[in-house]
Design an enzyme around this catalytic site. Structure first.
Site, PDB file in Angstrom:
ATOM      1  N   LEU A 141       1.006  -1.162  -0.134  1.00  0.00           N
ATOM      2  CA  LEU A 141      -0.054  -0.102  -0.072  1.00  0.00           C
ATOM      3  C   LEU A 141       0.852   1.009  -0.137  1.00  0.00           C
ATOM      4  CD1 LEU A 141      -2.774  -0.765   2.584  1.00  0.00           C
ATOM      5  CD2 LEU A 141      -3.122  -1.035   0.288  1.00  0.00           C
ATOM      6  N   ASP A 142       0.631   2.206  -0.751  1.00  0.00           N
ATOM      7  CA  ASP A 142       1.236   3.648  -0.724  1.00  0.00           C
ATOM      8  C   ASP A 142       1.523   3.877   0.697  1.00  0.00           C
ATOM      9  OD1 ASP A 142       1.635   3.434  -3.289  1.00  0.00           O
ATOM     10  OD2 ASP A 142      -0.372   4.656  -3.958  1.00  0.00           O
ATOM     11  N   LYS A 143       2.454   4.720   0.870  1.00  0.00           N
ATOM     12  CA  LYS A 143       2.793   5.410   2.315  1.00  0.00           C
ATOM     13  C   LYS A 143       1.538   6.106   2.836  1.00  0.00           C
ATOM     14  CE  LYS A 143       5.660   8.929   4.541  1.00  0.00           C
ATOM     15  NZ  LYS A 143       6.384  10.078   4.222  1.00  0.00           N
TER      16      LYS A 143
END
Length: 328
Positions: A141-143
């Site tokens: 998952l993106d930051k």
């Protein structure tokens, strides 16, 4: 210790005081976080552009005002160390861990984020996971994206889960707040690849890999829409790119056009909440898979995080106070 290749994308404008200064010296001043030898190496390798033209002469003198762009690859040595970082574990057994990832937490260590990641936390929580590639992390998952992700505790479990992902058998659903009024749900079926000029971003490109996103409307607000999405594929930044492509970027996603847009007569509270939301309003709300050992069909869901909940409340208040069509 492991080796990782990171994409470097740097942009700057040469100030007037760099007049008659050599290119290698100038970029060393503009990008002090990189060594002079590395910067010179990138110049010689044709990785540096002045006003969109490749230059390979380190001694070239600047005039001031040039647009400087560096697009390169850098190998970094990453030491994966166990760190006592709390994980929100939704489920755990002998084979898998299901995590509810918070915002502002990177999944893998890399340049700029060498520690304080989910991988570091996993090594502390279950030391044997170091024997599994990428500490068992199956998908990212993106930051600043929150929500559910699965981690494999064994190599065999990881192999099975990766196969499910590749066969599009793993269910991943998200909720998001997007800009504008969406009329109805639909499907975005557009290939995704690296952006032609912004190498840290992705873009819809015919030369890219197949990417399919399904979405439906949950609730319409004056200038925003709350939607539910389902991934058929899993490309980098897929939802963010696809929503921006159909002119409904995700709220707070500055990289893909989700800057705050205020409807007419918005209250000061609503303006404050919207402008203070500093991440993409995207949450992995549901995860479904076949257990790699028991072969049970399992599913988990987690509530939308507080920051998104508060924003939804403010959007609801704005809609109630201004019960009229959206005006920009």
């Amino acid at each position: 210790m492991s080796q990782q290749v990171n994409e470097i994308s740097l942009n700057a404008k040469a100030s007037d005081d760099l007049y008659d200064t050599r290119l290698d010296q100038s970029i060393a001043r503009l990008f002090p976080e990189y060594s002079r030898s590395k910067l010179k190496e990138w110049i010689l390798a044709g990785k540096v552009k002045l006003n969109n033209e490749i230059v390979t002469t380190p001694r070239l003198k600047l005039k001031g005002g040039e647009e400087i762009e560096i697009s390169a690859m850098q190998e970094v040595q990453v030491t994966n160390q166990a760190q006592d970082i709390k994980l929100d574990i939704v489920h755990e057994d002998d084979d898998i861990i299901i995590i509810n990832k918070p915002a502002d937490l990177v999944v893998h260590p890399g340049a700029g984020n060498t520690s304080g990641t989910i991988l570091n936390a996993l090594l502390n929580h279950y030391p044997d996971i170091e024997n599994v590639p990428r500490a068992g992390i199956v998908h990212r998952l993106d930051k600043d994206t929150t929500g559910l992700m699965v981690v494999a505790k064994t190599l065999s479990a990881q192999t099975q889960l990766v196969k499910q992902l590749q066969a599009r058998e793993m269910g991943r659903e998200y909720e998001a707040l997007v800009l504008g009024n969406m009329i109805a749900g639909g499907i975005v079926d557009e290939n995704i690849d690296r952006h032609a000029t912004k190498r840290t971003l992705m873009a819809v490109r015919q030369t890219g890999k197949e990417a399919v996103t399904h979405y439906r409307v949950k609730k319409k607000y004056r200038a925003h829409t709350h939607i539910r999405l389902k991934l058929e594929t899993g490309r980098t930044h897929q939802i963010r790119v696809h929503m921006a492509h159909i002119k409904h970027p995700i709220v707070g996603d500055i990289q893909y056009g989700g800057r705050p847009r205020l409807p007419k007569n918005a209250s000061s509270d609503f303006v404050r909440h919207l402008q203070s939301f500093k991440r993409q309003a995207l949450h992995a709300i549901q995860l479904s898979l076949t257990h790699p050992t028991s072969e049970e069909n399992l599913s988990w869901s987690v509530a939308i995080p507080n920051d998104m909940q508060k924003l939804l409340v403010e959007m609801g208040k704005d809609l109630e106070i201004n019960d009229m069509p959206s005006q920009w």
